[in-house]
Design an enzyme around this catalytic site. Structure first.
Site, short mmCIF file in Angstrom:
data_model
loop_
_atom_site.label_atom_id
_atom_site.label_comp_id
_atom_site.label_asym_id
_atom_site.label_seq_id
_atom_site.Cartn_x
_atom_site.Cartn_y
_atom_site.Cartn_z
N GLU A 72 33.45 18.86 -56.40
CA GLU A 72 32.74 19.24 -57.63
C GLU A 72 31.75 18.15 -58.00
O GLU A 72 32.09 16.97 -57.96
CB GLU A 72 33.74 19.38 -58.80
CG GLU A 72 34.85 20.35 -58.53
CD GLU A 72 35.94 20.32 -59.62
OE1 GLU A 72 35.74 19.65 -60.64
OE2 GLU A 72 36.98 20.95 -59.40
N ASP A 78 27.54 13.67 -65.46
CA ASP A 78 27.51 12.41 -66.18
C ASP A 78 27.24 12.65 -67.65
O ASP A 78 26.10 12.64 -68.11
CB ASP A 78 26.44 11.51 -65.57
CG ASP A 78 26.70 10.06 -65.88
OD1 ASP A 78 27.79 9.76 -66.40
OD2 ASP A 78 25.83 9.22 -65.62
N TYR A 122 36.12 21.85 -66.11
CA TYR A 122 36.61 21.55 -64.77
C TYR A 122 38.11 21.27 -64.67
O TYR A 122 38.60 20.95 -63.60
CB TYR A 122 35.83 20.38 -64.15
CG TYR A 122 35.71 19.14 -65.02
CD1 TYR A 122 36.83 18.42 -65.40
CD2 TYR A 122 34.45 18.70 -65.45
CE1 TYR A 122 36.71 17.29 -66.19
CE2 TYR A 122 34.33 17.57 -66.26
CZ TYR A 122 35.47 16.88 -66.62
OH TYR A 122 35.35 15.77 -67.41
N LYS A 148 30.90 7.94 -55.59
CA LYS A 148 29.71 7.58 -56.39
C LYS A 148 28.53 7.37 -55.46
O LYS A 148 28.63 6.58 -54.51
CB LYS A 148 29.99 6.27 -57.15
CG LYS A 148 30.98 6.41 -58.28
CD LYS A 148 30.32 7.03 -59.50
CE LYS A 148 31.13 6.87 -60.76
NZ LYS A 148 31.10 5.59 -61.38
N CYS A 181 9.45 -15.82 -89.45
CA CYS A 181 8.99 -14.93 -88.39
C CYS A 181 9.31 -13.48 -88.74
O CYS A 181 10.46 -13.12 -88.97
CB CYS A 181 9.67 -15.29 -87.07
SG CYS A 181 9.23 -14.15 -85.75
S1 IVH Z 1 38.46 15.61 -63.29
C1 IVH Z 1 42.48 14.54 -63.54
N1 IVH Z 1 36.16 16.70 -62.60
O1 IVH Z 1 34.57 11.75 -64.58
C2 IVH Z 1 41.06 14.34 -63.34
N2 IVH Z 1 36.12 14.73 -63.95
O2 IVH Z 1 35.94 9.16 -63.85
C3 IVH Z 1 40.28 14.13 -64.56
N3 IVH Z 1 33.87 14.01 -64.60
O3 IVH Z 1 36.59 11.28 -67.41
C4 IVH Z 1 38.85 14.32 -64.42
N4 IVH Z 1 32.79 15.62 -63.58
O4 IVH Z 1 34.36 12.52 -67.67
C5 IVH Z 1 36.77 15.69 -63.28
N5 IVH Z 1 34.23 17.78 -61.96
C6 IVH Z 1 34.83 16.80 -62.62
C7 IVH Z 1 34.11 15.82 -63.34
C8 IVH Z 1 34.80 14.80 -63.99
C9 IVH Z 1 32.69 14.55 -64.34
C10 IVH Z 1 34.09 12.79 -65.37
C11 IVH Z 1 35.05 12.91 -66.52
C12 IVH Z 1 36.14 11.90 -66.25
C13 IVH Z 1 35.46 10.96 -65.31
C14 IVH Z 1 36.46 10.28 -64.44
#
Ligand code: IVH
Length: 677
Positions: free
Chosen positions: A114, A118, A223, A309, A426
């Protein structure tokens, strides 16, 4: 190098960066630089423990963020993800999963890939098919309640066809286009612009006024759900969410085995550039829910998922000029003025160059072709110079040793890395001081933001802080773009600020090293500005949470004759200079620590906390063995469990309310009846 000075300098820079990042949703330095500063501070404090004061950012525990939004306890924790930065690390992840599942070499795992959106993670609680609550992630267990705000997002369904309780988790984002429009509007109205889409989304959502959220065009993608056992697989979960009316990314893909995952990750690297919103990676999840449970979780993140990343995006552009900005404490910061380029969907035209030593180290010269980087969460940065494209007549850059705004000489204090303007009057420093003085955490003069601060200084109406109180509605009206109604409101807000509590005024003065917490401690201890201004350095240094560095800084500030003059004038203008003694030692909750958990119905959590504070107690957010009492509202969760486990006394909200007796009818009697402790 004077270590004490360096520590002070580091604290100032880190605290400012924290404030701008967490409170203003506006990062000013890169994550790398932030980490570097923190590491240096930690090292210096470890070597010189006597200099490690309690107001140091290294003492900040967890990720507790100051917020005026009500807290929201998550029914199940909101986890975060471990990161992978290369193909090898993805393969390691696959190996770990297979080992935990006891699979042999040949048997591939099915993964869901997925896009990693951001924005800001949110949790949406539905029961009986109705959206009941929305919250930010916070520290994973407790977030901020943003229910009215999430209701304004068009892609968040208010009703769903599912009676059973469900916690839907997803990401709230803003598109590049809406982000740029928002920033343009903010620029015109003189408000600070957001550094990136994520901060704009977070800033729009973390609002006390949901009308502001409603004006911003936010989108949500779903998600995950809170309960892992609800669906047999991630693919079925995503399908169910889409069927319920949630927005689900069309780019989610199943991949059989890690090779297919890597292929999709690589293909996606190009596709993501064509999207209208920021993605900073790809989340890889074991698809089968039974396998997810078997693989399990570490304390903060699941072992069955990982975030790949992408490397930060870089691009070449021309450095047209280097300008110099002046901050509140007079620090001169060189800024790169770039030929505008689009990078990661956003137009970039400026970047901070930090200070002369950074410029010298990278040998950055006006006219150079430079490599600019923008990682999702970082404001643009000049990474390096393309020296092969350098013009033969270019010259090394030297930051001017005069202030670009007032022309006064700029100096390096002791061994500081930065130059500071020495000009007493200033206007650049003044603007920043005025802005700080009026800011929400200080005297909270509503409507007196950066733009009004700037205009009032530029017009000559405000030449010292006390001039704020000399502003009449007529004078305010002469400021550019000021409407009559706003001028009247602003005047009223200025008047109101005169009665602000003493600790806010102490913080508002901008004494180096004095944050909100220390200001509060000083106000409680000295009870008046006069007493504080005369406090001997030794006395100050002995206060818990203050320490020698801060004590010296307070003394230096008050020893300055200009400070005495300012205080006298503020006093004459009618600004409150005293605090009432809190009868802490005598209150019902004297010396006790109380935690409120679950949802409260008889009063707000804020009101309940205030009662405890007023009665000499401390209201905190987490349960530990030092907690004396837990007040459990409806649906209390993990904190209640923990309290029971630790044997902490627990009462219901009704029992708490009963303690207060008929206080409402009899405002004079603050006495609480009961024998709890
Ligand atoms: S799953 C149990 N799916 O990434 C897993 N997170 O570094 C929990 N995020 O806090 C997160 N896209 O803000 C998941 N497709 C996605 C995501 C996603 C963005 C973010 C989310 C999370 C952070 C984790």
């Amino acid at each position: 190098m004077d270590i004490e000075k360096r520590i002070e300098e580091l604290k100032e820079e880190i605290n400012r960066a924290n404030y701008l990042y967490y409170v203003k949703d506006m990062p000013t330095i890169s994550d790398e630089r932030y980490d570097k500063l923190m590491r240096e501070l930690e090292k210096l404090e470890a070597e010189n423990p006597e200099l490690a004061t309690d107001d140091s950012p290294t003492k900040r525990v967890g990720s507790e963020v100051r917020s005026e939004l009500p807290p929201h306890e998550h029914k199940s924790p909101m986890l975060s993800l471990a990161n992978a930065f290369s193909e090898d690390e993805l393969r390691d992840f696959d190996r770990r999963c297979r080992k935990l599942l006891g699979l042999d070499e040949k048997e591939p795992i099915e993964y869901m890939c997925e896009p990693k959106l951001d924005g800001l993670a949110v949790s949406l609680e539905y029961s009986g098919g109705v959206l009941r609550a929305g919250a930010t992630r916070g520290d994973g267990s407790v977030g901020e309640d943003i229910t009215p705000n999430v209701r304004t997002i068009r892609t968040v369904p208010l009703r769903i066809h599912r009676a059973e309780d469900i916690d839907v988790r997803g990401e709230v984002i803003i598109t590049y286009k809406d982000f740029e429009t928002l920033n343009e509007r903010r620029e015109i109205s003189g408000e600070p612009t957001f550094a990136n889409c994520r901060n704009a989304a977070a800033g729009s959502l973390r609002q006390l006024d949901s009308k502001i959220t409603a004006e911003r065009k936010l989108t949500m993608f779903a998600y995950a759900v809170g309960d892992k056992n609800m669906f047999p697989s991630q693919s079925e979960l995503l399908k169910a969410l889409a069927d319920l009316g949630f927005n689900v990314s069309p780019h989610n893909r199943l991949a059989m085995g890690i090779d297919e995952v890597i292929k999709y990750v690589n293909d996606w690297a190009e596709t993501r550039e064509t999207l209208e919103y920021d993605t900073d990676g790809m989340v890889i999840k074991v698809n089968d829910a039974a396998r997810q449970i078997e693989i399990g979780e570490l304390s903060r993140s699941p072992r069955w998922a990982i975030a790949y990343k992408y490397p930060p995006k870089t691009i070449e552009t021309t450095l047209n000029d280097i300008t110099v900005q002046v901050g509140r404490t007079g620090v001169l910061t060189p800024v790169a003025e770039l030929e505008p380029v689009r990078i990661g969907g956003v137009t970039v035209s400026r970047a901070t160059l930090h200070n002369q030593s950074e410029i010298t180290r990278k040998d950055i010269r006006v006219g150079d072709t430079v490599v600019v980087r923008r990682a999702g969460e970082v404001i643009p940065e000049v990474v390096e110079v393309v020296t092969s494209k350098r013009k033969p007549d270019s010259e090394p850059y030297r930051i001017p040793h005069t202030c670009p705004v007032c022309g006064a000489p700029a100096e390096r204090r002791n061994d500081e890395a930065v130059l500071r303007c020495t000009g007493v009057n200033c206007p650049a420093k003044l603007k920043e001081r005025v802005r700080h003085f009026a800011s929400r955490a200080a005297l909270d003069i509503e409507g007196f933001g950066a733009s009004v601060a700037e205009k009032s200084v530029d017009s000559g109406l405000v030449a010292t802080l006390v001039d704020i109180y000399n502003l009449t509605t007529d004078k305010i009206l002469t400021l550019d773009k000021m409407a009559e109604k706003s001028a009247a409101n602003l005047k009223a807000a200025i008047e109101k600020s005169k009665s602000a509590p003493l600790h806010r005024l102490i913080f508002a003065l901008g004494i180096p090293n004095i944050g909100e917490k220390t200001a509060r401690i000083l106000a409680e201890k000295y009870l008046s500005m006069d007493a504080l201004s005369q406090a001997p350095e030794e006395d100050l240094a002995e206060i818990d949470d203050v320490g020698p560095v801060t004590a010296e800084s307070v003394r230096r500030f008050f020893d300055d004759p200009k400070t005495a003059e300012l205080i006298a004038e503020l006093k004459k203008a009618g600004v409150n200079m005293t605090a009432e003694k809190t009868e802490a030692a005598e209150g019902y909750f004297a010396g006790k620590t109380v935690v409120f958990t679950g949802s409260m119905t008889l009063m707000t959590r804020q009101e309940a906390k205030e009662i405890v504070t007023k009665q000499g107690g401390k209201a905190t957010d987490s349960v530990s063995k030092n907690t004396d009492l837990v007040v459990a509202g409806e649906n209390a969760g993990s904190k209640l469990e923990k309290a029971n486990k630790l044997g902490v006394k627990v009462i219901t909200e009704e029992e708490f309310a009963a303690l207060l007796g008929d206080k409402e009818d009899e405002p004079e009697s603050d006495g609480i009846q009961g024998t709890l402790f």
